[in-house]
Design an enzyme around this catalytic site. Sequence first.
Site, mmCIF file in Angstrom:
data_model
loop_
_atom_site.group_PDB
_atom_site.id
_atom_site.type_symbol
_atom_site.label_atom_id
_atom_site.label_comp_id
_atom_site.label_asym_id
_atom_site.label_seq_id
_atom_site.Cartn_x
_atom_site.Cartn_y
_atom_site.Cartn_z
ATOM 1 N N TRP A 237 -0.518 -7.070 -6.590
ATOM 2 C CA TRP A 237 -0.805 -6.175 -7.705
ATOM 3 C C TRP A 237 0.400 -5.323 -8.083
ATOM 4 O O TRP A 237 0.665 -5.098 -9.269
ATOM 5 C CB TRP A 237 -2.018 -5.311 -7.404
ATOM 6 C CG TRP A 237 -2.500 -4.529 -8.587
ATOM 7 C CD1 TRP A 237 -2.728 -3.183 -8.652
ATOM 8 C CD2 TRP A 237 -2.815 -5.030 -9.901
ATOM 9 N NE1 TRP A 237 -3.168 -2.825 -9.907
ATOM 10 C CE2 TRP A 237 -3.228 -3.944 -10.696
ATOM 11 C CE3 TRP A 237 -2.788 -6.308 -10.472
ATOM 12 C CZ2 TRP A 237 -3.605 -4.076 -12.029
ATOM 13 C CZ3 TRP A 237 -3.167 -6.443 -11.807
ATOM 14 C CH2 TRP A 237 -3.570 -5.344 -12.577
ATOM 15 N N HIS B 73 4.129 -13.904 -6.062
ATOM 16 C CA HIS B 73 2.854 -14.134 -5.381
ATOM 17 C C HIS B 73 1.698 -13.457 -6.113
ATOM 18 O O HIS B 73 0.542 -13.599 -5.711
ATOM 19 C CB HIS B 73 2.930 -13.602 -3.950
ATOM 20 C CG HIS B 73 3.152 -12.120 -3.860
ATOM 21 N ND1 HIS B 73 4.151 -11.470 -4.546
ATOM 22 C CD2 HIS B 73 2.497 -11.149 -3.179
ATOM 23 C CE1 HIS B 73 4.105 -10.175 -4.279
ATOM 24 N NE2 HIS B 73 3.112 -9.952 -3.464
ATOM 25 N N SER C 61 3.584 -6.129 -7.813
ATOM 26 C CA SER C 61 4.513 -7.010 -8.521
ATOM 27 C C SER C 61 4.004 -7.333 -9.920
ATOM 28 O O SER C 61 4.776 -7.381 -10.890
ATOM 29 C CB SER C 61 4.718 -8.306 -7.729
ATOM 30 O OG SER C 61 5.408 -8.061 -6.525
ATOM 31 N N ASP D 258 -6.503 5.464 1.838
ATOM 32 C CA ASP D 258 -6.523 4.072 1.414
ATOM 33 C C ASP D 258 -7.939 3.524 1.519
ATOM 34 O O ASP D 258 -8.612 3.698 2.544
ATOM 35 C CB ASP D 258 -5.571 3.256 2.301
ATOM 36 C CG ASP D 258 -5.211 1.916 1.707
ATOM 37 O OD1 ASP D 258 -6.143 1.123 1.428
ATOM 38 O OD2 ASP D 258 -4.015 1.643 1.529
ATOM 39 N N GLN E 149 13.226 -4.385 -6.239
ATOM 40 C CA GLN E 149 12.523 -5.196 -7.232
ATOM 41 C C GLN E 149 12.388 -4.529 -8.599
ATOM 42 O O GLN E 149 12.567 -5.186 -9.631
ATOM 43 C CB GLN E 149 11.137 -5.577 -6.705
ATOM 44 C CG GLN E 149 10.347 -6.437 -7.693
ATOM 45 C CD GLN E 149 9.230 -7.170 -7.039
ATOM 46 O OE1 GLN E 149 9.455 -8.090 -6.260
ATOM 47 N NE2 GLN E 149 7.996 -6.767 -7.318
ATOM 48 N N HIS F 183 0.831 -1.200 0.000
ATOM 49 C CA HIS F 183 0.000 0.000 0.000
ATOM 50 C C HIS F 183 0.870 1.258 0.000
ATOM 51 O O HIS F 183 0.609 2.213 -0.731
ATOM 52 C CB HIS F 183 -0.925 -0.006 1.219
ATOM 53 C CG HIS F 183 -1.926 -1.108 1.206
ATOM 54 N ND1 HIS F 183 -3.277 -0.898 1.061
ATOM 55 C CD2 HIS F 183 -1.769 -2.449 1.303
ATOM 56 C CE1 HIS F 183 -3.916 -2.057 1.082
ATOM 57 N NE2 HIS F 183 -3.012 -3.005 1.220
ATOM 58 N N GLN G 65 -4.599 -11.705 -4.891
ATOM 59 C CA GLN G 65 -3.559 -12.394 -5.652
ATOM 60 C C GLN G 65 -4.103 -13.583 -6.457
ATOM 61 O O GLN G 65 -3.603 -13.874 -7.552
ATOM 62 C CB GLN G 65 -2.449 -12.853 -4.701
ATOM 63 C CG GLN G 65 -1.763 -11.698 -4.006
ATOM 64 C CD GLN G 65 -0.999 -12.099 -2.757
ATOM 65 O OE1 GLN G 65 -0.697 -13.280 -2.553
ATOM 66 N NE2 GLN G 65 -0.689 -11.115 -1.907
#
Length: 486
Positions: A373, A370, A375, A123, A355, A22, A395
């Site tokens: 979102w 996994h 990733s 959020d 990453q 988040h 996921q």
Amino acid sequence: MAAAAAAAAAHVLVFPAPGQGHINCMMHFAAGLVGAGLHVTFLHTDHSLRRLGGAAAAVSPRLRFMSIPDGLPDDHPRAVGDIVELLESLRTNGSVPYRSLLASLVRAGDGGGFPPVTCVVADGSMPFAADVAEEIGVPSLVFRTASACSVLAYLSVHRLFELGEVPFPADGDLDEPVRGVPGMESFLRRRDLPGNFRNCTENQNDPIVQMLIEVTAHNRRARAVVLNTAASMEGPAFAHVAPRMRDVFAIGPLHAMFPVPAAAGSLWRADDGCMAWLDGQPDRSVVYVSLGSLTVISLEQFTEFLHGLVAAGYPFLWVLRPDMVGASQSAAALSEAVAAAEKNNKARVVGWAPQRDVLGHRAVGCFVTHAGWNSTLEAAGEGVPMVCWPFFADQQINSRFVGAVWGTGLDMKDVCDAAVVERMVREAMESGEIRASAQALARQVRQDVADGGSSAAEFERLVGFIKELSMMDRSCKLNSSYSIAE
């Protein structure tokens, strides 16, 4: 002149839920707002801000970081199993200091160059943050950090119950089609629904399912919903979501639109040495493995993954967080397995990795993920084929889209077997069809985020929307038609 004044007067408080995924995407969002000339206060919890340390240094004079307590003890693990407790503690214990801080920022800014707060983007998993803002006269928007396809599934929960498609028996056929999510009738299966749907009963009393129902109902009443997605990836799902909201903006992938330093929002310290290791590997030769910031696996699952990766025969870079393998497992056995894997420079195991840099490196050939979102979007933007092993929440449905809709990877959900890992890694590394689909999607995503693209245009519309809200007369804010009750 009027437009410049409106931008200068707009001050947005951005409040993400205190989870790595988040914080990541809302940090990129904040950078975009700053780039558009707005002021931004980025609100962390005290616990998250302490973990960030020096990484939370502002990158612009119009961006600052503040924090409030989350109501939990300092030594609380705040692990994946504690999500409901953490969000509830924020609502019950954190809402008072949040209200006090926001009220003070609305009254006078801070005298340090920041005007009063004129808008809140909260959020979507924290409805109280939007409600408190509206109660004190500050217009609010909600930001959903999940995919549009998963939001559509959440919007369809009541329909799924009406059709009798959930709950389904624990021993039932997980490949049974699901017809109650519009636009997904031809490919959605039971196993592709969020994992907690498997645990819910006729009374819908699974706490995660109940939270999703309540959050999504709240989002429908919000002034607007912001989604980190692109029309090229989720156009059909977005088209079904939009009519159910007052307004909705598709403005992603945000990491591609508004890059920030990798450490700026990271709760984990990345091992930068892995980039030098990648430099020494041939093009498209490395399997990158990361199951995100929350996934927990058993020692047995770790062993199956390890054996499968070794058997596949490719060098691999594996992100293995210190808290990832169950605490009750043997640390000695884990250390021994990692040391064996790293022999002969065929593997590197790190606690955390930068990453986005890794996925953009020429040596990376596929991504075992996994299917969180962030990733998923990061791999899509770089055209990297995926092997998806989802853990929870959105996921499951994201991984189905990777395999069955976009064709950019393989869906390995509900299986943890060395032979399957080996086979799927090899296919993702060697399939020309998967790689071509991944690269085609990447080209389209780049068009979406470029000037004139759909996401760029939507972000411009969102900035205009925020400026308009920020220019509203305070009396209009206090008499807003926004309704906190259904």
